[in-house]
Design a protein around this motif. Structure first.
Motif, PDB file in Angstrom:
ATOM      1  N   MET A  74      29.222  40.629  40.990  1.00  7.96           N
ATOM      2  CA  MET A  74      30.200  41.026  42.000  1.00  7.96           C
ATOM      3  C   MET A  74      29.513  41.929  43.025  1.00  7.96           C
ATOM      4  O   MET A  74      28.803  42.849  42.680  1.00  7.96           O
ATOM      5  N   ILE A  75      29.706  41.660  44.286  1.00  7.57           N
ATOM      6  CA  ILE A  75      29.127  42.499  45.333  1.00  7.57           C
ATOM      7  C   ILE A  75      30.045  43.676  45.645  1.00  7.57           C
ATOM      8  O   ILE A  75      31.247  43.610  45.460  1.00  7.57           O
ATOM      9  N   LEU A  76      29.411  44.761  46.135  1.00  8.23           N
ATOM     10  CA  LEU A  76      30.146  45.987  46.418  1.00  8.23           C
ATOM     11  C   LEU A  76      31.282  45.736  47.406  1.00  8.23           C
ATOM     12  O   LEU A  76      32.357  46.310  47.281  1.00  8.23           O
ATOM     13  N   GLY A  77      31.085  44.849  48.360  1.00  7.78           N
ATOM     14  CA  GLY A  77      32.110  44.540  49.358  1.00  7.78           C
ATOM     15  C   GLY A  77      33.384  43.972  48.746  1.00  7.78           C
ATOM     16  O   GLY A  77      34.459  44.070  49.330  1.00  7.78           O
ATOM     17  N   ASP A  78      33.259  43.357  47.568  1.00  2.05           N
ATOM     18  CA  ASP A  78      34.434  42.789  46.904  1.00  2.05           C
ATOM     19  C   ASP A  78      35.338  43.847  46.288  1.00  2.05           C
ATOM     20  O   ASP A  78      36.518  43.620  46.094  1.00  2.05           O
ATOM     21  N   ILE A  79      34.755  45.007  45.952  1.00  3.79           N
ATOM     22  CA  ILE A  79      35.561  46.039  45.300  1.00  3.79           C
ATOM     23  C   ILE A  79      35.869  47.233  46.206  1.00  3.79           C
ATOM     24  O   ILE A  79      36.821  47.950  45.983  1.00  3.79           O
ATOM     25  N   VAL A  80      35.046  47.443  47.232  1.00  3.87           N
ATOM     26  CA  VAL A  80      35.280  48.572  48.134  1.00  3.87           C
ATOM     27  C   VAL A  80      36.373  48.219  49.133  1.00  3.87           C
ATOM     28  O   VAL A  80      36.322  47.177  49.775  1.00  3.87           O
ATOM     29  N   GLY A  81      37.374  49.096  49.233  1.00  3.70           N
ATOM     30  CA  GLY A  81      38.426  48.908  50.228  1.00  3.70           C
ATOM     31  C   GLY A  81      37.945  49.351  51.600  1.00  3.70           C
ATOM     32  O   GLY A  81      37.813  48.562  52.516  1.00  3.70           O
ATOM     33  N   HIS A  82      37.623  50.630  51.727  1.00  2.00           N
ATOM     34  CA  HIS A  82      37.128  51.198  52.984  1.00  2.00           C
ATOM     35  C   HIS A  82      36.059  52.235  52.694  1.00  2.00           C
ATOM     36  O   HIS A  82      36.042  52.853  51.637  1.00  2.00           O
ATOM     37  N   ARG A  83      35.198  52.430  53.685  1.00  7.43           N
ATOM     38  CA  ARG A  83      34.186  53.483  53.617  1.00  7.43           C
ATOM     39  C   ARG A  83      34.379  54.354  54.837  1.00  7.43           C
ATOM     40  O   ARG A  83      34.275  53.892  55.965  1.00  7.43           O
ATOM     41  N   LYS A 138      39.552  48.709  46.026  1.00 12.07           N
ATOM     42  CA  LYS A 138      40.688  47.786  45.907  1.00 12.07           C
ATOM     43  C   LYS A 138      41.315  47.838  44.516  1.00 12.07           C
ATOM     44  O   LYS A 138      42.518  47.744  44.367  1.00 12.07           O
ATOM     45  N   ASP A 139      40.480  48.012  43.497  1.00  6.22           N
ATOM     46  CA  ASP A 139      40.989  48.041  42.128  1.00  6.22           C
ATOM     47  C   ASP A 139      40.514  49.320  41.439  1.00  6.22           C
ATOM     48  O   ASP A 139      39.323  49.508  41.225  1.00  6.22           O
ATOM     49  N   THR A 140      41.446  50.201  41.138  1.00  3.51           N
ATOM     50  CA  THR A 140      41.095  51.468  40.476  1.00  3.51           C
ATOM     51  C   THR A 140      41.695  51.532  39.070  1.00  3.51           C
ATOM     52  O   THR A 140      41.856  52.614  38.519  1.00  3.51           O
ATOM     53  N   SER A 141      42.002  50.396  38.498  1.00  4.76           N
ATOM     54  CA  SER A 141      42.650  50.372  37.188  1.00  4.76           C
ATOM     55  C   SER A 141      41.756  50.895  36.064  1.00  4.76           C
ATOM     56  O   SER A 141      42.243  51.389  35.054  1.00  4.76           O
ATOM     57  N   ASP A 142      40.431  50.779  36.228  1.00  5.26           N
ATOM     58  CA  ASP A 142      39.505  51.254  35.197  1.00  5.26           C
ATOM     59  C   ASP A 142      39.153  52.736  35.348  1.00  5.26           C
ATOM     60  O   ASP A 142      38.418  53.285  34.529  1.00  5.26           O
TER      61      ASP A 142
END
Length: 195
Positions: free
Chosen positions: A1-10, A71-75
């Protein structure tokens, strides 16, 4: 998984923006000092004031940015937002010669100690420097924790070891300035407002 897939905004305080703010502060202070004020400071005092502004802007950049949202902070667990065991990161850093962590945190507030000794009339005892440095670093860590809670991600972790090292750095800066003060006073008596 690439960082862009999980990062919402920087969100970042980019170096170009930092440069523009520093230049703007210099121009504003130049106008105030040399065009409006009748009592002009000598060039060394003016440069000292400018250095305080540059330091504050750089400090903000280092301690608060970049800020990420995901985008996903469930963990993400609440325990990831802080570290409250004294020396938990300092001892391994020293043991494995990771001096950057230790020296970097001490250097962060080293200039504050120097500025307190040279510019402050009220903070002229070790006890007061300790209180000011503790309040400042605690404020920084609390703001970092608030940012983490807002973003739901541990961007900058509240770390008791950072507080310990920041306070040591501030006190070291104050002691260095205290030792250099007689020489500064002899060469540039007008630079010091506290004497």
């Amino acid at each position: 998984m690439i960082l862009g897939d999980i990062v919402g905004h920087r969100y970042d305080f980019k170096e170009s923006i930092l440069g523009i703010l520093i230049l703007g502060a210099f121009l504003l202070l130049f106008l105030v000092d040399f065009l409006i004020k009748k009592n002009r400071r000598d060039i060394l005092s003016t440069l000292l004031i400018y250095s305080v502004i540059v330091y504050i802007l750089c400090l903000i950049k280092v301690v608060f940015f970049p800020i990420y949202t995901f985008k996903d902070t469930s963990d993400i667990k609440i325990s990831m937002f802080f570290q409250v065991i004294p020396f938990k990161s300092i001892i391994p850093s020293l043991k494995y010669h990771n001096w950057i962590q230790v020296i970097g945190n001490m250097a962060l507030l080293f200039p504050v100690g120097v500025y307190l000794k040279i510019l402050s009339k009220r903070v002229q005892s070790l006890k007061k420097v300790l209180v000011v440095s503790l309040l400042l670093t605690l404020s920084i860590e609390c703001i970092q924790l608030i940012i983490d809670f807002i973003t739901h991600y541990p961007n900058k972790v509240f770390d008791i070891d950072d507080i310990i090292l920041n306070v040591i750095g501030c006190i070291a800066g104050w002691k260095v300035a205290e030792n250099l003060l007689p020489h500064l006073k002899k060469d540039n008596p007008s630079i010091l407002t506290n004497s």
